[in-house]
Design a protein around this motif. Structure first.
Motif, PDB file in Angstrom:
ATOM      1  N   GLY A  68       0.805  -1.211   0.000  1.00  0.00           N
ATOM      2  CA  GLY A  68       0.000   0.000   0.000  1.00  0.00           C
ATOM      3  C   GLY A  68       0.835   1.257   0.000  1.00  0.00           C
ATOM      4  N   ALA A  69       1.820   1.328   0.892  1.00  0.00           N
ATOM      5  CA  ALA A  69       2.677   2.512   0.968  1.00  0.00           C
ATOM      6  C   ALA A  69       3.443   2.717  -0.336  1.00  0.00           C
ATOM      7  CB  ALA A  69       3.642   2.379   2.141  1.00  0.00           C
ATOM      8  N   ARG A  70       3.914   1.630  -0.942  1.00  0.00           N
ATOM      9  CA  ARG A  70       4.653   1.756  -2.206  1.00  0.00           C
ATOM     10  C   ARG A  70       3.748   2.256  -3.335  1.00  0.00           C
ATOM     11  NH1 ARG A  70       7.060  -3.062  -0.411  1.00  0.00           N
ATOM     12  NH2 ARG A  70       5.753  -4.352  -1.755  1.00  0.00           N
ATOM     13  N   ILE A  71       2.529   1.741  -3.402  1.00  0.00           N
ATOM     14  CA  ILE A  71       1.620   2.148  -4.472  1.00  0.00           C
ATOM     15  C   ILE A  71       1.206   3.605  -4.304  1.00  0.00           C
ATOM     16  CG2 ILE A  71      -0.697   1.758  -5.427  1.00  0.00           C
ATOM     17  CD1 ILE A  71      -0.221  -1.249  -4.789  1.00  0.00           C
ATOM     18  N   LEU A  72       0.939   4.027  -3.076  1.00  0.00           N
ATOM     19  CA  LEU A  72       0.613   5.434  -2.842  1.00  0.00           C
ATOM     20  C   LEU A  72       1.766   6.335  -3.271  1.00  0.00           C
ATOM     21  CD1 LEU A  72      -1.107   5.102   0.647  1.00  0.00           C
ATOM     22  CD2 LEU A  72      -2.234   5.660  -1.515  1.00  0.00           C
ATOM     23  N   LYS A  73       2.981   5.916  -2.994  1.00  0.00           N
ATOM     24  CA  LYS A  73       4.152   6.700  -3.407  1.00  0.00           C
ATOM     25  C   LYS A  73       4.247   6.755  -4.925  1.00  0.00           C
ATOM     26  CE  LYS A  73       9.153   7.109  -2.708  1.00  0.00           C
ATOM     27  NZ  LYS A  73      10.356   6.516  -2.034  1.00  0.00           N
ATOM     28  N   GLU A  74       4.018   5.616  -5.592  1.00  0.00           N
ATOM     29  CA  GLU A  74       4.044   5.591  -7.056  1.00  0.00           C
ATOM     30  C   GLU A  74       3.026   6.561  -7.649  1.00  0.00           C
ATOM     31  OE1 GLU A  74       3.246   1.604  -8.161  1.00  0.00           O
ATOM     32  OE2 GLU A  74       5.096   0.778  -7.301  1.00  0.00           O
ATOM     33  N   LEU A  75       1.884   6.692  -7.005  1.00  0.00           N
ATOM     34  CA  LEU A  75       0.816   7.549  -7.510  1.00  0.00           C
ATOM     35  C   LEU A  75       0.972   8.998  -7.078  1.00  0.00           C
ATOM     36  CD1 LEU A  75      -2.244   5.185  -6.906  1.00  0.00           C
ATOM     37  CD2 LEU A  75      -1.059   5.645  -9.069  1.00  0.00           C
ATOM     38  N   GLY A  76       1.987   9.287  -6.259  1.00  0.00           N
ATOM     39  CA  GLY A  76       2.198  10.650  -5.806  1.00  0.00           C
ATOM     40  C   GLY A  76       1.235  11.077  -4.710  1.00  0.00           C
ATOM     41  N   ILE A  77       0.648  10.118  -4.001  1.00  0.00           N
ATOM     42  CA  ILE A  77      -0.276  10.421  -2.920  1.00  0.00           C
ATOM     43  C   ILE A  77       0.510  10.557  -1.622  1.00  0.00           C
ATOM     44  CG2 ILE A  77      -2.284   9.630  -1.619  1.00  0.00           C
ATOM     45  CD1 ILE A  77      -2.858  10.362  -4.544  1.00  0.00           C
ATOM     46  N   THR A  78       0.475  11.734  -1.039  1.00  0.00           N
ATOM     47  CA  THR A  78       1.219  11.987   0.188  1.00  0.00           C
ATOM     48  C   THR A  78       0.283  12.018   1.395  1.00  0.00           C
ATOM     49  OG1 THR A  78       1.055  14.384  -0.099  1.00  0.00           O
ATOM     50  CG2 THR A  78       2.985  13.287  -1.061  1.00  0.00           C
ATOM     51  N   TYR A  79       0.845  11.805   2.547  1.00  0.00           N
ATOM     52  CA  TYR A  79       0.080  11.818   3.790  1.00  0.00           C
ATOM     53  C   TYR A  79       1.020  12.208   4.918  1.00  0.00           C
ATOM     54  CZ  TYR A  79       2.203   7.174   3.761  1.00  0.00           C
ATOM     55  OH  TYR A  79       3.099   6.132   3.650  1.00  0.00           O
ATOM     56  N   ALA A  80       0.431  12.684   6.008  1.00  0.00           N
ATOM     57  CA  ALA A  80       1.214  13.067   7.181  1.00  0.00           C
ATOM     58  C   ALA A  80       0.959  12.051   8.289  1.00  0.00           C
ATOM     59  CB  ALA A  80       0.832  14.466   7.645  1.00  0.00           C
ATOM     60  N   GLY A  81       2.030  11.645   8.931  1.00  0.00           N
ATOM     61  CA  GLY A  81       1.906  10.692  10.026  1.00  0.00           C
ATOM     62  C   GLY A  81       3.271  10.391  10.585  1.00  0.00           C
ATOM     63  N   HIS A  82       3.287   9.491  11.549  1.00  0.00           N
ATOM     64  CA  HIS A  82       4.546   9.187  12.215  1.00  0.00           C
ATOM     65  C   HIS A  82       4.628   7.699  12.519  1.00  0.00           C
ATOM     66  CE1 HIS A  82       5.345  13.491  12.748  1.00  0.00           C
ATOM     67  NE2 HIS A  82       4.051  13.575  13.015  1.00  0.00           N
ATOM     68  N   GLN A  83       5.837   7.205  12.521  1.00  0.00           N
ATOM     69  CA  GLN A  83       6.073   5.794  12.778  1.00  0.00           C
ATOM     70  C   GLN A  83       5.854   5.479  14.248  1.00  0.00           C
ATOM     71  OE1 GLN A  83      10.036   4.540  11.813  1.00  0.00           O
ATOM     72  NE2 GLN A  83       9.569   2.369  11.948  1.00  0.00           N
ATOM     73  N   ALA A  84       5.102   4.420  14.513  1.00  0.00           N
ATOM     74  CA  ALA A  84       4.893   3.979  15.887  1.00  0.00           C
ATOM     75  C   ALA A  84       6.185   3.392  16.441  1.00  0.00           C
ATOM     76  CB  ALA A  84       3.779   2.940  15.936  1.00  0.00           C
ATOM     77  N   SER A  85       6.492   3.731  17.682  1.00  0.00           N
ATOM     78  CA  SER A  85       7.740   3.265  18.287  1.00  0.00           C
ATOM     79  C   SER A  85       7.450   2.135  19.275  1.00  0.00           C
ATOM     80  CB  SER A  85       8.428   4.419  19.021  1.00  0.00           C
ATOM     81  OG  SER A  85       7.712   4.746  20.202  1.00  0.00           O
ATOM     82  N   TYR A  86       8.526   1.492  19.740  1.00  0.00           N
ATOM     83  CA  TYR A  86       8.402   0.433  20.735  1.00  0.00           C
ATOM     84  C   TYR A  86       8.402   0.981  22.163  1.00  0.00           C
ATOM     85  CZ  TYR A  86       8.991  -3.454  17.461  1.00  0.00           C
ATOM     86  OH  TYR A  86       8.810  -4.374  16.459  1.00  0.00           O
ATOM     87  N   GLU A  87       8.634   2.277  22.324  1.00  0.00           N
ATOM     88  CA  GLU A  87       8.673   2.841  23.665  1.00  0.00           C
ATOM     89  C   GLU A  87       7.296   2.738  24.317  1.00  0.00           C
ATOM     90  OE1 GLU A  87      11.430   3.742  25.251  1.00  0.00           O
ATOM     91  OE2 GLU A  87      12.451   3.057  23.437  1.00  0.00           O
ATOM     92  N   GLY A  88       7.281   2.317  25.560  1.00  0.00           N
ATOM     93  CA  GLY A  88       6.023   2.196  26.279  1.00  0.00           C
ATOM     94  C   GLY A  88       5.152   1.057  25.795  1.00  0.00           C
ATOM     95  N   SER A  89       5.770   0.009  25.197  1.00  0.00           N
ATOM     96  CA  SER A  89       5.021  -1.123  24.653  1.00  0.00           C
ATOM     97  C   SER A  89       5.117  -2.326  25.594  1.00  0.00           C
ATOM     98  CB  SER A  89       5.555  -1.504  23.270  1.00  0.00           C
ATOM     99  OG  SER A  89       5.328  -0.456  22.351  1.00  0.00           O
ATOM    100  N   TRP A  90       3.980  -3.026  25.752  1.00  0.00           N
ATOM    101  CA  TRP A  90       3.879  -4.092  26.730  1.00  0.00           C
ATOM    102  C   TRP A  90       3.145  -5.291  26.151  1.00  0.00           C
ATOM    103  CZ3 TRP A  90       5.750  -3.228  31.822  1.00  0.00           C
ATOM    104  CH2 TRP A  90       6.218  -1.922  32.037  1.00  0.00           C
ATOM    105  N   VAL A  91       3.284  -6.413  26.818  1.00  0.00           N
ATOM    106  CA  VAL A  91       2.446  -7.585  26.553  1.00  0.00           C
ATOM    107  C   VAL A  91       1.698  -7.920  27.842  1.00  0.00           C
ATOM    108  CG1 VAL A  91       3.938  -8.487  24.741  1.00  0.00           C
ATOM    109  CG2 VAL A  91       4.296  -9.229  27.115  1.00  0.00           C
ATOM    110  N   LEU A  92       0.523  -8.508  27.672  1.00  0.00           N
ATOM    111  CA  LEU A  92      -0.307  -8.898  28.805  1.00  0.00           C
ATOM    112  C   LEU A  92      -0.495 -10.408  28.750  1.00  0.00           C
ATOM    113  CD1 LEU A  92      -1.997  -7.743  31.181  1.00  0.00           C
ATOM    114  CD2 LEU A  92      -3.954  -7.713  29.611  1.00  0.00           C
TER     115      LEU A  92
END
Length: 442
Positions: A68-92
């Motif tokens: 999906g990300a590659r195809i959007l880039k090919e089509l010139g479709i841009t978006y704003a967002g940020h990569q989710a990090s592992y900080e503060g990540s847990w398992v239950l």
């Protein structure tokens, strides 16, 4: 005589797949129309704004290394967002919280994993990330078989179950293809995911703008009721009484819908897939908070229970200044019969675990007891192809179609393939018309 408007390619459904296919076909110089039954475009990618908070239709993440990300880039479709990090990540696990062992350093320091489990996990990650793991050998076998035969340490098996649910949004390991699940886990681990500012409606808006600029005609409130397949064209009939013709049709409708519209006798393969495919659902609770009571817990997955918890505003602008938006979910199996109130209580208990005091800070809530995640589990039998064998004019796209990816990656990859397939069929139909002998007067 009433004139019936005609297009080269008609697309049924104005979600991400339909808009992507429309944009590709229109930029190839064809006359393209999109028909959407709702009053607005977007489908399950729509975002609801309430009091400055942006609610997606359940948890949405864009895989940075996915189709999906590659195809959007090919089509010139841009978006704003940020990569989710592992900080503060847990398992239950069994009611206990443990830091998520998501990096080599966290694996080595994990108190949840035994020494043997750590070694096994590091070796498995090395094979998966290097591309040496034989995922193709597992395409026709279930995720359950892989988990039970390839993972020896019980706590690692629990972790892999949680990671597999997270990457695929599917908890039904008895129906899920192990190979497809492993490939999705590789995509997820290669570069993580993005959460999008303003929600996924921003992708819909960007694709709509690009499609209009390319000359696509958009028809809202057009619910298709029938397809009449003729030589070199298809007549599309709509509930509103309108009719259109097209040389090729791309359907992004659900499998049961397109099977019904095309007709069981006309397209038995569609009927087969409609009966064979199993959709995926989840129970979702979205909670908008004026402030986050506990900042240490940003993300968590259940291991012995199919649960998900994420503060989406840790990575994306989805709330007013100082506010937070949390999405909690339970991945459901087809046979699950829990009531809505019981599911909501379970998700509220998950919020209590990670955000005690959340009720006092809540300004909005939205509960979806059985939200559609995807129209089909990727099973060992695979998914239907883009081309419909019995109907060369009809092409399929959506999260239930084609061999590539899952979720939005499958939607956009099949949309691109369907667009090219439809373009080829339009060219073929024009050539056949040109090659037909002219009729001489009697």
């Amino acid at each position: 005589m009433k004139h019936t408007p005609s297009y080269d390619i008609a697309i049924l459904g104005g979600g991400l797949a339909g808009l992507t296919a429309a944009l590709i076909a229109a930029r190839a110089g064809r006359a393209v129309a999109v028909f959407e039954k709702a009053s607005h475009l977007g489908g399950r990618a729509t975002t609801q704004e309430t009091g400055g908070f942006y609610f997606n239709q359940g948890p949405h993440a864009l895989y940075r290394a996915g189709h999906g990300a590659r195809i959007l880039k090919e089509l010139g479709i841009t978006y704003a967002g940020h990569q989710a990090s592992y900080e503060g990540s847990w398992v239950l696990h069994q009611g206990q919280r443990h830091p998520l062992p998501g990096t080599p350093e966290k694996i080595q320091s994990s108190a949840f994993l035994s020494t043997a489990a750590k070694a096994e996990l590091l070796a498995l990650q090395s094979k998966l990330m290097s591309g040496s793991y034989p995922t193709a050998d597992w395409q026709a076998r279930t995720a359950r078989e892989w988990l039970e035969t390839q993972i020896t340490q019980p706590e690692l098996r629990a972790l892999m179950q949680g990671q597999m649910r997270l990457a695929t949004y599917c908890a039904d390991f008895d129906r899920l293809s192990a190979g497809a699940a492993l490939e999705q886990m590789i995509v997820a681990s290669q570069d993580g995911v993005d959460y999008l500012d303003g929600g996924w409606q921003t992708l819909v808006a960007a694709l709509e703008t690009a499609a209009l600029e390319a000359g696509v005609t958009l028809h809202a409130r057009h619910a298709v009721t029938g397809l009449e397949f003729q030589t070199n064209q298809t007549v599309l009939h709509f509930a509103e009484g309108a009719s259109y013709t097209a040389r090729a049709v791309i359907s992004t409708l659900p499998p049961t819908a397109i099977a019904r519209i095309a007709g069981a006798q006309t397209a038995p393969s569609l009927q087969h897939w409609a009966e064979a495919l199993t959709p995926v659902h989840a129970a979702c609770l979205d909670v908008a908070l004026e402030q986050l009571p506990v900042k240490d817990y940003q993300f968590a997955i259940g291991l012995d229970q199919p649960l998900y918890y994420s503060v989406h505003t840790r990575s994306a602008r989805l709330a007013p200044e100082g506010g937070s938006l949390i999405q909690v979910a339970k991945y459901l199996k087809a046979e699950d019969e829990e009531s809505g109130p019981a599911l909501r209580s379970e998700l509220e208990a998950l919020m209590d675990t990670f955000q005690p005091g959340w009720r006092q800070a809540t300004v909005h809530q939205r509960f979806l007891p059985r939200m559609l995640v995807t129209h089909a589990i990727v099973s060992p039998a695979g998914r239907p192809p883009v081309a419909v064998p019995e109907l060369p004019q009809l092409h399929l796209a959506g999260d239930w179609v084609g061999p590539q990816g899952m979720l939005v990656d499958a939607s956009l990859a099949s949309a691109r393939a369907a667009a090219h397939s439809a373009l080829d069929s339009v060219t073929s139909s024009r050539h056949s018309e040109m090659a037909a002998p002219a009729l001489l007067p009697a």
